[in-house]
Design an enzyme around this catalytic site. Structure first.
Site, PDB file in Angstrom:
ATOM      1  N   GLY A 127     -47.838 -24.009  -2.811  1.00 42.22           N
ATOM      2  CA  GLY A 127     -49.265 -23.769  -2.082  1.00 42.22           C
ATOM      3  C   GLY A 127     -49.460 -22.640  -0.958  1.00 42.22           C
ATOM      4  O   GLY A 127     -49.271 -22.813   0.083  1.00 42.22           O
ATOM      5  N   SER A 161     -49.843 -22.283  -9.527  1.00 41.81           N
ATOM      6  CA  SER A 161     -49.354 -22.533 -10.867  1.00 41.81           C
ATOM      7  C   SER A 161     -48.865 -23.836 -11.253  1.00 41.81           C
ATOM      8  O   SER A 161     -48.175 -24.384 -10.707  1.00 41.81           O
ATOM      9  CB  SER A 161     -48.166 -21.385 -11.030  1.00 41.81           C
ATOM     10  OG  SER A 161     -48.517 -20.044 -10.974  1.00 41.81           O
ATOM     11  N   GLU A 244     -33.340 -14.761  -4.014  1.00 36.54           N
ATOM     12  CA  GLU A 244     -33.270 -14.686  -5.368  1.00 36.54           C
ATOM     13  C   GLU A 244     -34.238 -13.829  -6.052  1.00 36.54           C
ATOM     14  O   GLU A 244     -34.849 -13.869  -7.088  1.00 36.54           O
ATOM     15  CB  GLU A 244     -33.516 -16.098  -5.711  1.00 36.54           C
ATOM     16  CG  GLU A 244     -33.344 -16.509  -7.212  1.00 36.54           C
ATOM     17  CD  GLU A 244     -31.978 -16.506  -7.589  1.00 36.54           C
ATOM     18  OE1 GLU A 244     -31.496 -16.148  -8.689  1.00 36.54           O
ATOM     19  OE2 GLU A 244     -31.204 -17.030  -7.023  1.00 36.54           O
ATOM     20  N   GLU A 385     -49.378  -2.943  -5.303  1.00 34.80           N
ATOM     21  CA  GLU A 385     -49.812  -2.188  -4.319  1.00 34.80           C
ATOM     22  C   GLU A 385     -49.017  -2.709  -3.063  1.00 34.80           C
ATOM     23  O   GLU A 385     -48.870  -1.891  -2.002  1.00 34.80           O
ATOM     24  CB  GLU A 385     -51.427  -2.230  -3.940  1.00 34.80           C
ATOM     25  CG  GLU A 385     -52.251  -1.595  -4.808  1.00 34.80           C
ATOM     26  CD  GLU A 385     -52.268  -2.413  -6.493  1.00 34.80           C
ATOM     27  OE1 GLU A 385     -52.033  -3.295  -6.675  1.00 34.80           O
ATOM     28  OE2 GLU A 385     -52.174  -1.408  -7.276  1.00 34.80           O
TER      29      GLU A 385
END
Lengths: 398, 376
Positions: A127, A161, A244, A385
């Site tokens: 979140g 997701s 990671e 960007e």
């Protein structure tokens, strides 16, 4: 200077390969190969198989249930997994919140969350983004107001997701409105079953349900579910983002996608020849492969530096930038290779119980959907960007 | 997997880097490059004394090191925009002798190269060959136990100062046949050799080399008759790796100079590096450099692999370096504004070198095509 992996690393590769041969179920392999959407249970099945082997958390310290693999070992594991069409391991638990918990969490938090995360009992989602806070993440507004031993959360997260699969969500919330944006953020672990949480699907251009909006309406979260100190959440969030990142270039996966593109182009007739022999098409494929090779060796250089203990700085942004561009170039060319057969499209074909049968060559399945979804990778996880801003600042000092 | 230099390699690097920094500043380079030779023979002597002319040669001929050592020297050459003919002499010329020479040829030439007493050039291109190394029309005909050479070798870098020029010539077969090409070592002042010498856009020296009934002995042939192409390709691939290293040196210099300029040049009251459009352009340059460096390591470390792998490595690296070099060169000119256009600033000189590097041994299109054919 030497490009070869050590004998021990090569032996490890054999071990991983043998394991994948023996343990990766054919139907999962098939799904990945055909670019079909993986269901919750598909991810979890593979996670449980890896967990049983003790290989679910390559980078984690052994004391928390990980393998403490070297960067080279992790690279080898990724390469072999992709080569075998294994399902990907989702990063939200294993790469993101897990390391935050074992680095900054209390002993009781570690004890409760880490084993459940590793076994797949807890599915985690992230979140972070909000409707008004995309690239400018620190401006987030979701409020956590202290009330006794709880925080009361009100606000909204977006682009979450697989939140519709998740048992837990880790959230950045605002615990202080005054002062610098970064200094009023806290890091909370929230049970998705808590009353007041609503998950609403956001269907993307591939018609797929990958991401969601998550609404919080007077959601009570125990203060005990906070990681570390109040208003220090940005520090943990940054740690998470920097953690990671060696696998971020997705070299192995890109290689696999490129190999399949070439196979497809070799099977595709074009004016009596193979599409792969078409001068303009093969030039584009060659350019993409050269770029992927350059990325592979950039990645290996950074990996070798990590082996010696220097963590990647702004260079990780370069890997993300290049890796996502290569993926997009490949999926774009794959669509191009299909010609007219890129057109037949029915998202329902991926859903269980669908009667849809694929149209056109077998290799056409899932290609358009993958291409459309992959437009997201230069936006998610820090847009290209933003990655360039990071390199300009951290590496070039501009 | 390891990308570190050994202790000896680091010492070599320190030594060439120090020379470029202390003794090869841009004004000195400008002066030497405008002399007749286009370089300094004193510098050449220094290179010999410091052992750099022996890099990559076998130990029995006084040489040391291999591709990595060549990479180290060539990167410094790129940073300093060095005009001394190192690539034609040490990498190409001596490389061909190492690869194909008889014991006598090696003894005669390699020691002299290492000592700085022999300069070489390699004539492989012709007016109609473009980048195809097998496209050879120069003829070598047997006559009286030796050969007679006739042909035209074009844009032979280093030829004006070379003591000997190694040329490819056809002893049999048709124009683009892979078989039938031989190599000959020709004295630059041999009867029938005439040259038109000229400066090149990148400040070096090259020649059109005309061979008109040049008579050479059988001992001038380098390697087996008619079987030279694989040797040429192997040595050209080493040349490509060396050129990639040089390009990385050029690119790094441009990246550093331009990045510094963005921090110091002020417009609209702020350093222009505060403008995001220039920041992102600079990042694009940085990324091209990193990709080019990675590809340079890759090709350098793959020079001894089998032919297919070696050629894939060389073509993919050259394609990247050609693209990246010209991009960084052009963007460095652009970001320096009007000053980038001037002859006074070194920026444009690096750009001009990088343009020639893109062309040399085949440009991007050529190598993408080779790479595509090798990877289908």
């Amino acid at each position: 200077m030497d490009l070869a992996f050590s004998p021990a690393e090569q032996a490890f590769r054999e071990e991983v390969r043998a394991f994948l041969d023996a343990e990766l179920p054919d139907d999962l392999r098939d799904k990945v190969r055909h670019r079909r959407e993986l269901q919750r249970e598909d991810y979890l099945r593979w996670q449980r198989i890896l967990h049983a082997r003790g290989w679910i958390a390559g980078s984690w310290p052994k004391e928390h249930g990980g393998c403490e693999w070297t960067p080279a070992q992790r690279h080898i594991f990724d390469e072999e997994s992709h080569a075998a069409d294994a399902p990907p391991l989702l990063p939200f638990g294993l790469q993101m919140v897990g390391p935050v918990i074992y680095t900054f969490g209390r002993p009781d938090q570690k004890e409760y969350f880490l084993p459940r995360l590793l076994s797949g009992e807890h599915w985690w989602c992230q979140g972070y983004s909000e409707p008004g806070s995309g690239s400018d993440l620190a401006s987030l507004q979701t409020a956590a107001v202290r009330d006794g031993d709880d925080y009361v959360i009100n606000g909204q997260k977006i682009w979450t997701s697989l939140a519709h699969h998740a048992d837990w969500i880790f959230c950045l919330v605002r615990t202080r409105k005054e002062g610098k944006h970064q200094e009023g953020i806290s890091f909370l672990l929230i049970d998705m079953k808590t009353p007041g949480i609503t998950v609403r699907p956001l269907v993307l251009m591939d018609q797929g349900h990958h991401v969601n909006e998550v609404f919080f309406e007077n959601v009570r979260v125990p203060v005990a579910n906070r990681i570390g100190e109040e208003n220090k959440g940005w520090t943990y969030a940054k740690f998470l983002l920097g953690n990671e990142r060696a696998g971020i270039a997705e070299v192995a996966w890109n290689k696999k996608l490129l190999q399949r593109l070439k196979e497809m182009a070799a099977d595709t007739p074009a004016s009596g020849d193979r599409l792969l022999d078409d001068a303009l098409f093969s030039r584009k494929v060659a350019e993409t492969e050269v770029k992927l090779t350059a990325l592979e060796y950039c990645n290996l250089r950074i990996l070798a530096a990590m082996q010696e203990g220097s963590p990647p700085g702004g260079e990780a942004s370069m890997l993300k930038l290049l890796g996502s561009e290569v993926t997009q170039a490949i999926t774009e060319l794959t669509v191009e290779a299909l010609g007219y057969y890129a057109a037949p499209y029915e998202m329902a074909d991926h859903a269980p119980g669908s009667n849809w049968s694929p149209v056109g060559p077998e290799a056409a399945e899932g290609v358009m959907g993958q291409h459309l979804f992959m437009r997201a990778i230069t936006i998610a996880g820090g847009s290209s960007e933003v990655q360039k801003n990071i390199i300009a600042k951290m590496v070039l000092g501009l | 997997m390891d990308f570190n230099l050994s202790e000896e390699q680091q010492l070599l690097k320190d030594s060439v880097d120090r020379f470029i920094l202390d003794d090869y500043d841009f004004e000195k380079r400008r002066k030497t490059s405008s002399t007749d030779d286009g370089f300094s023979r004193d510098n050449w002597k220094t290179f010999a004394e410091l052992g750099w002319l022996a890099v990559g040669l076998p130990e029995e001929y006084g040489g040391f090191g291999g591709p990595i050592e060549t990479m180290i020297v060539m990167e410094a050459i790129g940073r300093g925009l060095v005009t001394e003919p190192y690539l034609p002499t040490v990498v190409l010329g001596a490389g061909l002798v190492v690869e194909a020479g008889t014991e006598e040829q090696k003894t005669e030439i390699l020691g002299a190269v290492a000592e700085g007493n022999c300069m070489l050039a390699f004539g492989y291109a012709e007016p109609t060959s473009r980048f195809n190394l097998a496209d050879v029309t120069t003829k070598a005909e047997e006559q009286g136990g030796g050969y007679v050479l006739n042909g035209h070798k074009s844009v032979v870098y280093g030829a004006p100062s070379a003591d000997r020029i190694i040329v490819s010539a056809r002893t049999s077969g048709g124009v683009r046949d892979r078989d039938g090409i031989s190599l000959f070592i020709v004295d630059n002042n041999a009867k029938g050799v005439s040259r038109r010498d000229y400066p090149t856009a990148d400040g070096l020296r090259a020649s059109e080399v005309m061979l008109e009934n040049v008579e050479v002995g059988a001992d001038a042939m380098l390697g087996a008759e008619g079987a030279a192409l694989p040797v040429i390709e192997k040595v050209v691939d080493r040349g490509i790796a060396a050129l990639c290293s040089e390009a990385v040196g050029c690119m790094e210099m441009l990246k550093d100079e331009t990045n510094e300029y963005l921090k110091t040049r002020k417009q609209f009251g702020v350093p222009i590096g505060k403008f995001q459009v220039l920041q992102h352009r600079m990042v694009d340059c940085f990324i091209e450099l990193e990709q080019s460096r990675s590809m340079t390591y890759m090709v350098t470390l793959k020079l001894d692999e089998d032919e297919k792998e070696r050629r894939k490595a060389a073509s993919s690296a050259k394609a990247q370096i050609g693209k990246g070099g010209v991009f960084i060169g052009a963007q460095s000119v652009q970001m320096h504004g009007g000053m980038g256009m001037t002859d006074e600033l070194k920026i444009s000189h690096y750009y001009k070198r990088l343009m020639q590097i893109d062309t040399m041994f085949g440009n991007r299109d050529w190598h993408l095509k080779q790479f595509a054919a090798l990877t289908q």
